[in-house]
Design a protein around this motif. Structure first.
Motif, PDB file in Angstrom:
ATOM      1  N   ALA A  95      -6.753 -16.137   5.429  1.00 19.73           N
ATOM      2  CA  ALA A  95      -5.521 -15.920   6.191  1.00 19.73           C
ATOM      3  C   ALA A  95      -4.837 -14.635   5.739  1.00 19.73           C
ATOM      4  O   ALA A  95      -4.341 -13.851   6.559  1.00 19.73           O
ATOM      5  CB  ALA A  95      -4.579 -17.112   6.026  1.00 19.73           C
ATOM      6  N   TYR A  96      -4.829 -14.415   4.419  1.00 17.33           N
ATOM      7  CA  TYR A  96      -4.244 -13.174   3.886  1.00 17.33           C
ATOM      8  C   TYR A  96      -4.979 -11.960   4.428  1.00 17.33           C
ATOM      9  O   TYR A  96      -4.360 -10.967   4.861  1.00 17.33           O
ATOM     10  CB  TYR A  96      -4.298 -13.198   2.360  1.00 17.33           C
ATOM     11  CG  TYR A  96      -4.155 -11.831   1.732  1.00 17.33           C
ATOM     12  CD1 TYR A  96      -2.913 -11.198   1.657  1.00 17.33           C
ATOM     13  CD2 TYR A  96      -5.272 -11.166   1.227  1.00 17.33           C
ATOM     14  CE1 TYR A  96      -2.791  -9.927   1.104  1.00 17.33           C
ATOM     15  CE2 TYR A  96      -5.155  -9.902   0.669  1.00 17.33           C
ATOM     16  CZ  TYR A  96      -3.914  -9.283   0.602  1.00 17.33           C
ATOM     17  OH  TYR A  96      -3.801  -8.031   0.057  1.00 17.33           O
ATOM     18  N   LEU A  97      -6.326 -12.013   4.413  1.00 13.80           N
ATOM     19  CA  LEU A  97      -7.100 -10.883   4.922  1.00 13.80           C
ATOM     20  C   LEU A  97      -6.863 -10.679   6.418  1.00 13.80           C
ATOM     21  O   LEU A  97      -6.827  -9.544   6.892  1.00 13.80           O
ATOM     22  CB  LEU A  97      -8.591 -11.118   4.666  1.00 13.80           C
ATOM     23  CG  LEU A  97      -9.092 -10.903   3.242  1.00 13.80           C
ATOM     24  CD1 LEU A  97     -10.599 -11.086   3.178  1.00 13.80           C
ATOM     25  CD2 LEU A  97      -8.715  -9.521   2.728  1.00 13.80           C
ATOM     26  N   GLY A  98      -6.706 -11.786   7.147  1.00 22.47           N
ATOM     27  CA  GLY A  98      -6.433 -11.668   8.575  1.00 22.47           C
ATOM     28  C   GLY A  98      -5.129 -10.934   8.844  1.00 22.47           C
ATOM     29  O   GLY A  98      -5.058 -10.074   9.728  1.00 22.47           O
ATOM     30  N   ILE A  99      -4.105 -11.264   8.087  1.00 20.52           N
ATOM     31  CA  ILE A  99      -2.809 -10.587   8.227  1.00 20.52           C
ATOM     32  C   ILE A  99      -2.926  -9.110   7.854  1.00 20.52           C
ATOM     33  O   ILE A  99      -2.401  -8.230   8.545  1.00 20.52           O
ATOM     34  CB  ILE A  99      -1.753 -11.280   7.339  1.00 20.52           C
ATOM     35  CG1 ILE A  99      -1.504 -12.707   7.850  1.00 20.52           C
ATOM     36  CG2 ILE A  99      -0.449 -10.489   7.323  1.00 20.52           C
ATOM     37  CD1 ILE A  99      -0.642 -13.538   6.930  1.00 20.52           C
ATOM     38  N   LYS A 100      -3.658  -8.834   6.776  1.00 24.50           N
ATOM     39  CA  LYS A 100      -3.838  -7.456   6.323  1.00 24.50           C
ATOM     40  C   LYS A 100      -4.577  -6.630   7.371  1.00 24.50           C
ATOM     41  O   LYS A 100      -4.179  -5.499   7.679  1.00 24.50           O
ATOM     42  CB  LYS A 100      -4.615  -7.448   5.004  1.00 24.50           C
ATOM     43  CG  LYS A 100      -4.921  -6.056   4.471  1.00 24.50           C
ATOM     44  CD  LYS A 100      -5.745  -6.129   3.192  1.00 24.50           C
ATOM     45  CE  LYS A 100      -6.127  -4.737   2.712  1.00 24.50           C
ATOM     46  NZ  LYS A 100      -6.972  -4.788   1.492  1.00 24.50           N
ATOM     47  N   VAL A 101      -5.650  -7.199   7.926  1.00 28.35           N
ATOM     48  CA  VAL A 101      -6.433  -6.470   8.925  1.00 28.35           C
ATOM     49  C   VAL A 101      -5.613  -6.228  10.186  1.00 28.35           C
ATOM     50  O   VAL A 101      -5.697  -5.158  10.794  1.00 28.35           O
ATOM     51  CB  VAL A 101      -7.726  -7.245   9.252  1.00 28.35           C
ATOM     52  CG1 VAL A 101      -8.420  -6.656  10.479  1.00 28.35           C
ATOM     53  CG2 VAL A 101      -8.673  -7.221   8.064  1.00 28.35           C
ATOM     54  N   SER A 102      -4.810  -7.198  10.581  1.00 26.05           N
ATOM     55  CA  SER A 102      -3.956  -7.020  11.775  1.00 26.05           C
ATOM     56  C   SER A 102      -3.001  -5.847  11.585  1.00 26.05           C
ATOM     57  O   SER A 102      -2.798  -5.048  12.509  1.00 26.05           O
ATOM     58  CB  SER A 102      -3.168  -8.301  12.041  1.00 26.05           C
ATOM     59  OG  SER A 102      -4.022  -9.365  12.394  1.00 26.05           O
ATOM     60  N   ARG A 103      -2.433  -5.740  10.416  1.00 28.45           N
ATOM     61  CA  ARG A 103      -1.533  -4.616  10.125  1.00 28.45           C
ATOM     62  C   ARG A 103      -2.287  -3.289  10.152  1.00 28.45           C
ATOM     63  O   ARG A 103      -1.814  -2.293  10.719  1.00 28.45           O
ATOM     64  CB  ARG A 103      -0.872  -4.820   8.763  1.00 28.45           C
ATOM     65  CG  ARG A 103       0.170  -3.730   8.439  1.00 28.45           C
ATOM     66  CD  ARG A 103       0.778  -3.898   7.067  1.00 28.45           C
ATOM     67  NE  ARG A 103      -0.192  -3.652   6.015  1.00 28.45           N
ATOM     68  CZ  ARG A 103      -0.717  -4.585   5.233  1.00 28.45           C
ATOM     69  NH1 ARG A 103      -0.369  -5.865   5.400  1.00 28.45           N
ATOM     70  NH2 ARG A 103      -1.588  -4.285   4.296  1.00 28.45           N
ATOM     71  N   GLN A 104      -3.470  -3.267   9.537  1.00 29.32           N
ATOM     72  CA  GLN A 104      -4.267  -2.049   9.508  1.00 29.32           C
ATOM     73  C   GLN A 104      -4.676  -1.627  10.923  1.00 29.32           C
ATOM     74  O   GLN A 104      -4.708  -0.433  11.234  1.00 29.32           O
ATOM     75  CB  GLN A 104      -5.511  -2.261   8.643  1.00 29.32           C
ATOM     76  CG  GLN A 104      -5.227  -2.387   7.155  1.00 29.32           C
ATOM     77  CD  GLN A 104      -6.480  -2.695   6.358  1.00 29.32           C
ATOM     78  OE1 GLN A 104      -7.381  -3.386   6.823  1.00 29.32           O
ATOM     79  NE2 GLN A 104      -6.539  -2.187   5.139  1.00 29.32           N
ATOM     80  N   ARG A 105      -4.968  -2.593  11.763  1.00 28.39           N
ATOM     81  CA  ARG A 105      -5.372  -2.268  13.136  1.00 28.39           C
ATOM     82  C   ARG A 105      -4.229  -1.660  13.930  1.00 28.39           C
ATOM     83  O   ARG A 105      -4.425  -0.733  14.708  1.00 28.39           O
ATOM     84  CB  ARG A 105      -5.896  -3.523  13.836  1.00 28.39           C
ATOM     85  CG  ARG A 105      -7.327  -3.862  13.472  1.00 28.39           C
ATOM     86  CD  ARG A 105      -7.804  -5.082  14.177  1.00 28.39           C
ATOM     87  NE  ARG A 105      -9.186  -5.394  13.811  1.00 28.39           N
ATOM     88  CZ  ARG A 105      -9.716  -6.594  13.881  1.00 28.39           C
ATOM     89  NH1 ARG A 105      -8.983  -7.612  14.319  1.00 28.39           N
ATOM     90  NH2 ARG A 105     -10.972  -6.794  13.537  1.00 28.39           N
ATOM     91  N   ARG A 106      -3.034  -2.190  13.743  1.00 28.58           N
ATOM     92  CA  ARG A 106      -1.882  -1.614  14.446  1.00 28.58           C
ATOM     93  C   ARG A 106      -1.685  -0.165  14.039  1.00 28.58           C
ATOM     94  O   ARG A 106      -1.426   0.709  14.886  1.00 28.58           O
ATOM     95  CB  ARG A 106      -0.623  -2.432  14.144  1.00 28.58           C
ATOM     96  CG  ARG A 106      -0.592  -3.807  14.815  1.00 28.58           C
ATOM     97  CD  ARG A 106       0.804  -4.410  14.753  1.00 28.58           C
ATOM     98  NE  ARG A 106       1.235  -4.648  13.381  1.00 28.58           N
ATOM     99  CZ  ARG A 106       1.015  -5.776  12.713  1.00 28.58           C
ATOM    100  NH1 ARG A 106       0.361  -6.773  13.290  1.00 28.58           N
ATOM    101  NH2 ARG A 106       1.458  -5.920  11.479  1.00 28.58           N
ATOM    102  N   GLU A 107      -1.826   0.112  12.763  1.00 31.37           N
ATOM    103  CA  GLU A 107      -1.671   1.486  12.274  1.00 31.37           C
ATOM    104  C   GLU A 107      -2.798   2.382  12.803  1.00 31.37           C
ATOM    105  O   GLU A 107      -2.565   3.528  13.198  1.00 31.37           O
ATOM    106  CB  GLU A 107      -1.661   1.487  10.747  1.00 31.37           C
ATOM    107  CG  GLU A 107      -0.469   0.760  10.138  1.00 31.37           C
ATOM    108  CD  GLU A 107      -0.591   0.595   8.630  1.00 31.37           C
ATOM    109  OE1 GLU A 107      -1.685   0.906   8.098  1.00 31.37           O
ATOM    110  OE2 GLU A 107       0.387   0.160   7.999  1.00 31.37           O
ATOM    111  N   ALA A 108      -4.035   1.847  12.808  1.00 33.40           N
ATOM    112  CA  ALA A 108      -5.178   2.623  13.282  1.00 33.40           C
ATOM    113  C   ALA A 108      -5.091   2.896  14.778  1.00 33.40           C
ATOM    114  O   ALA A 108      -5.407   3.991  15.238  1.00 33.40           O
ATOM    115  CB  ALA A 108      -6.477   1.891  12.955  1.00 33.40           C
ATOM    116  N   GLU A 109      -4.666   1.902  15.553  1.00 33.58           N
ATOM    117  CA  GLU A 109      -4.526   2.078  16.998  1.00 33.58           C
ATOM    118  C   GLU A 109      -3.476   3.133  17.327  1.00 33.58           C
ATOM    119  O   GLU A 109      -3.629   3.894  18.288  1.00 33.58           O
ATOM    120  CB  GLU A 109      -4.172   0.740  17.646  1.00 33.58           C
ATOM    121  CG  GLU A 109      -5.347  -0.232  17.695  1.00 33.58           C
ATOM    122  CD  GLU A 109      -4.931  -1.644  18.065  1.00 33.58           C
ATOM    123  OE1 GLU A 109      -3.697  -1.899  18.102  1.00 33.58           O
ATOM    124  OE2 GLU A 109      -5.814  -2.481  18.317  1.00 33.58           O
ATOM    125  N   ALA A 110      -2.436   3.190  16.526  1.00 33.88           N
ATOM    126  CA  ALA A 110      -1.420   4.216  16.725  1.00 33.88           C
ATOM    127  C   ALA A 110      -1.993   5.598  16.454  1.00 33.88           C
ATOM    128  O   ALA A 110      -1.610   6.587  17.094  1.00 33.88           O
ATOM    129  CB  ALA A 110      -0.225   3.943  15.813  1.00 33.88           C
TER     130      ALA A 110
END
Length: 274
Positions: A246-261
């Motif tokens: 769950a922690y990794l899922g939250i971390k990856v979601s944040r990283q994806r938002r930054e990468a998509e930007a």
């Protein structure tokens, strides 16, 4: 524009498997421990027997793989569910060969080693890379999961051969396999050994390490364990896996938002080609 996109950003947005971090290795070891104790619990604790346990867990594994291949990119919960199921089924493959068919552990170890080497050879010849940082296509992912299954089966056979076949015991097994992983870490970070080789070597060794930890905790003191039982060990480790995933899922979601930007309006095909 595309030349400025970093490899890390492409990996975050396109890769179908997780980034290799300390958390990755922690969950991997925990999943192998859960695979060992869960297989023992289903087989012995519930009295299902090897055949029925193998069939039922195989069905769950197939469902997990269907869900994994249906996703467009790495999804933490689905991915780690598949890994745990591969761990259980990989354990049962070796157990069936040993207990039902009478295949010696040393033969299983040799056969699975050859099969894994063949898988890597075909994978490289078809894709020209064994890197897990570029699992962008279904074909590469298929090679990846075949290798994963074989590493679990090989790790089970090699681990059982050393701890039980050679009579060294679970504690010695934990120390031995942890030491070998330490040697690989030194080879990688101190002597700059090949990253792909080090990853897969460590991946194989975490299987017998996790299994030795599971057996050490769950088996009766008379058998060299601490007597916690397969139920307690499986539940505790599975709870930790869920929390870490769950922690990794939250971390990856944040990283994806930054990468998509960062990539803006680039399509996946443009991103992969950049």
């Amino acid at each position: 524009m595309t030349s400025n996109i970093s490899t890390h950003v492409r990996t975050i947005l396109l890769n179908r498997v997780p980034e290799v971090t300390l958390a990755f290795w922690v969950i991997k070891i925990l999943s192998t421990t859960t695979g060992e104790t869960a297989a023992d619990y289903l087989n012995d604790g519930l009295g299902l027997g090897l055949t029925l346990t193998t069939v039922l867990t195989g069905i769950v594994l197939i469902a997990a793989l269907i869900a994994q291949f249906a996703t467009k990119r790495y999804t933490s919960g689905i991915y780690w569910t598949a890994v745990v199921m591969f761990s259980i089924v990989g354990t049962l493959v070796t157990d069936n060969l040993t207990d039902n068919l009478g295949v010696p552990l040393w033969e299983s170890t040799v056969v699975f080693s050859v099969m894994l080497a063949a898988t890597f050879t075909i994978w490289f010849l078809r894709e020209r890379t064994l890197s897990i940082h570029t699992i962008f296509t279904r074909r590469r992912e298929a090679f990846y999961w075949v290798a994963i299954l074989l590493t679990f089966a090989l790790g089970t056979a090699a681990g059982d051969l050393i701890t039980e076949g050679f009579g060294l015991g679970y504690l010695v097994g934990v120390i031995l396999f942890a030491s070998l992983i330490g040697v690989i870490a030194i080879a990688r970070f101190v002597f700059r050994a090949d990253v792909v080789f080090c990853f897969w070597a460590a991946y194989v060794l975490t299987r017998p390490l996790g299994a030795s930890i599971g057996d050490l905790l769950s088996q009766d003191p008379a058998a060299g364990g601490l007597g916690l039982g397969t139920t307690v060990t499986s539940v505790v480790f599975l709870a930790v896996i869920i929390a870490a995933a769950a922690y990794l899922g939250i971390k990856v979601s944040r990283q994806r938002r930054e990468a998509e930007a960062e990539v803006g309006t680039l399509t996946p095909s443009e991103l992969a080609a950049s």
